[in-house]
Design a protein around this motif. Sequence first.
Motif, PDB file in Angstrom:
ATOM      1  N   THR A 188       0.841  -1.200   0.000  1.00  0.00           N
ATOM      2  CA  THR A 188       0.000   0.000   0.000  1.00  0.00           C
ATOM      3  C   THR A 188       0.877   1.252   0.000  1.00  0.00           C
ATOM      4  O   THR A 188       0.622   2.211  -0.749  1.00  0.00           O
ATOM      5  N   LEU A 217      -5.869   3.830   3.613  1.00  0.00           N
ATOM      6  CA  LEU A 217      -6.112   2.803   2.595  1.00  0.00           C
ATOM      7  C   LEU A 217      -5.978   1.392   3.167  1.00  0.00           C
ATOM      8  O   LEU A 217      -6.648   0.473   2.699  1.00  0.00           O
ATOM      9  N   ALA A 218      -5.143   1.247   4.186  1.00  0.00           N
ATOM     10  CA  ALA A 218      -5.010  -0.078   4.800  1.00  0.00           C
ATOM     11  C   ALA A 218      -6.314  -0.468   5.493  1.00  0.00           C
ATOM     12  O   ALA A 218      -6.727  -1.633   5.478  1.00  0.00           O
ATOM     13  N   PRO A 251      -9.975   0.279   1.948  1.00  0.00           N
ATOM     14  CA  PRO A 251      -9.287   0.178   0.649  1.00  0.00           C
ATOM     15  C   PRO A 251      -9.886   1.065  -0.440  1.00  0.00           C
ATOM     16  O   PRO A 251      -9.169   1.464  -1.364  1.00  0.00           O
ATOM     17  N   GLN A 304      -4.808  -0.222  -6.179  1.00  0.00           N
ATOM     18  CA  GLN A 304      -4.916  -1.355  -5.250  1.00  0.00           C
ATOM     19  C   GLN A 304      -5.926  -2.375  -5.732  1.00  0.00           C
ATOM     20  O   GLN A 304      -5.734  -3.566  -5.575  1.00  0.00           O
TER      21      GLN A 304
END
Lengths: 153, 448
Positions: free
Chosen positions: A81, A112-113, A116, A151
């Motif tokens: 990420t 984002l972790a 997402p 991602q």
Amino acid sequence: MTSLRINGQIHEVDVPGDMPLLWVLRDVVGLTGTKFGCGIAQCGACTVHIDGKAVRSCFLPVGEIGNRAITTIEAVGETPTGAKVQKAWLDLEVVQCGYCQSGQIMSAVALLAATPNPDDSDIDAAMAGNICRCGTYVRIRAAIKKAAGAQQA
Amino acid sequence: MNAFSKPSLPVRRGLIGLAGIMALLLAWFFWIVLGPGPMSFAGGSRVTLANYHGVDPTGVPSELAHASLLKKGEYLTRAADCGACHTARGGVPFAGGLGFVLPFGTIYSANITPDKDTGIGTWSDASFLNALHKGIDDEGVHLYPAMPYASYTSMTDADALAIKAYLFSLKPIHAVVRDNTLVFPFNQRRLMGVWSVLFNSDKRFEPNATRSPQWNRGAYLAESLEHCSECHTPRTIFQSLNNRRKFAGATQAGWRAYNITSDANSGVGAWSDADLAKYLSSGNAAGHGSAGGPMGEAVDKSLSYLVPSDIAAIVTYLRSVPAISTSDLPAPKATPAPASYKEGVVADYDPRGKKVFEGACASCHGWTGVSPVTHYATLTGVRAVNDPTAINVAETVINGTDYMPAFGQGYSNDEIAAVANYVTARFGVSPSRITGKDVAALRKQASN
């Protein structure tokens, strides 16, 4: 002596337990990528990860960290990420003066972790505490979405 | 009809009614004046210090038994927290000038450094004792009970004079304190003489022979030196302490001094001894949050200097105070808020509350209320956050604490009200509904 796990390495530091992590990172360990902005957890420039969560290191006493993993801007690119966020930042040329950007990237990676595919209000909730005096907010938002897209791909 | 004839029936009825009202007023007056003393709740038999055969509950703890008079005086000065009121914001310690904003004007604290012109440098021991025990200064002028002499009155002469010796060892500071701005009739200091006759016992500490030595030490510390009652016990219409509701909480200087009775929901009955001791000595206890405002100051300047045995004694004493429930203070919510900002708050709140929170608060307090940064910033379980008046939340936002920056200059009254309502709704047991007007009123009440 306090033992700290920073970017995967154990560092033994001889500092008082109430010293903020930021001082230890910059002045004792020599990792100067993390910046000092306001010193009162109001600007976000000092953001690092503690077990993957974004935390203001200027207000975090080293004595409270224990064995939790500390990640700084120097090593965040080693995670998938983190690498995607850094690439998006470069692709969109987010940075202007750059002073706040290590903090911005750390907050964006933590967002984002956990989320997402963030929408605008997710980005507001996670990023509002990271201030940029150059006003790169529009590009930060675009880069987060770009990294999220990468991602998904 | 001459003046001595029997009055007509309606007049007679009127007179009887008037006499009845007067009797009721008198009864009410004496009910207040003859109210219980600060330690009456404990029952048992009280004896004078001279007739008490247990360990002397007064003086300094055994650690300082052989210390110099100045060291003893320093400990007692801190325990009595003289510095908190006798120091202006940013001013020289003990040089006075802190303003107490009251509904009828402002009172400024005195310079108690040994300066001969503007301080207490010319005071005799007798004058000093008179001030602490009777509320009368060296010129015979009555002090206002903002100076807690009705609490200090139970201090022993030896302890009071140790404090005087310490104060006289300080550097004299020439600092003229501003005149009070009280309105009539509150500017008539002689009235305070009447107040003292009615409400100041002018009695030294009397140990309770049926209680433990630790309880008696705690009672002396809490009632006389630390003067906990002055903020935590509500007052009567005459501004005397209403000991029928001892430690049930009151609002002082714009902050809510919470219920510290042993009530499990409103008070500290659900706290462990260890939590109470930690809170008193460090200003923070896990699950209960941090002390702010005047209590934060009391910890900083006074309680944090007490030896562990003295803190333990205060805890023992606190535990013995009967439970009183406060209707608007339920048991604090012990569980954190959801991790996502999207959950956990009802929809009809001013959206500015969330906006302020995400920009200025979330980075330290987290969306769950359990701080990712320091346990000092955890909101879960904090009394103020579980107070639907949100008074202390708003005050904390305005003034900050030792750890938290002050936001009073950065946000409008409406924004502060919105974020206070957001915080109580998200992290507390019942949401507040304060307005910008409430916040404006709080700004005016702070001491300065």
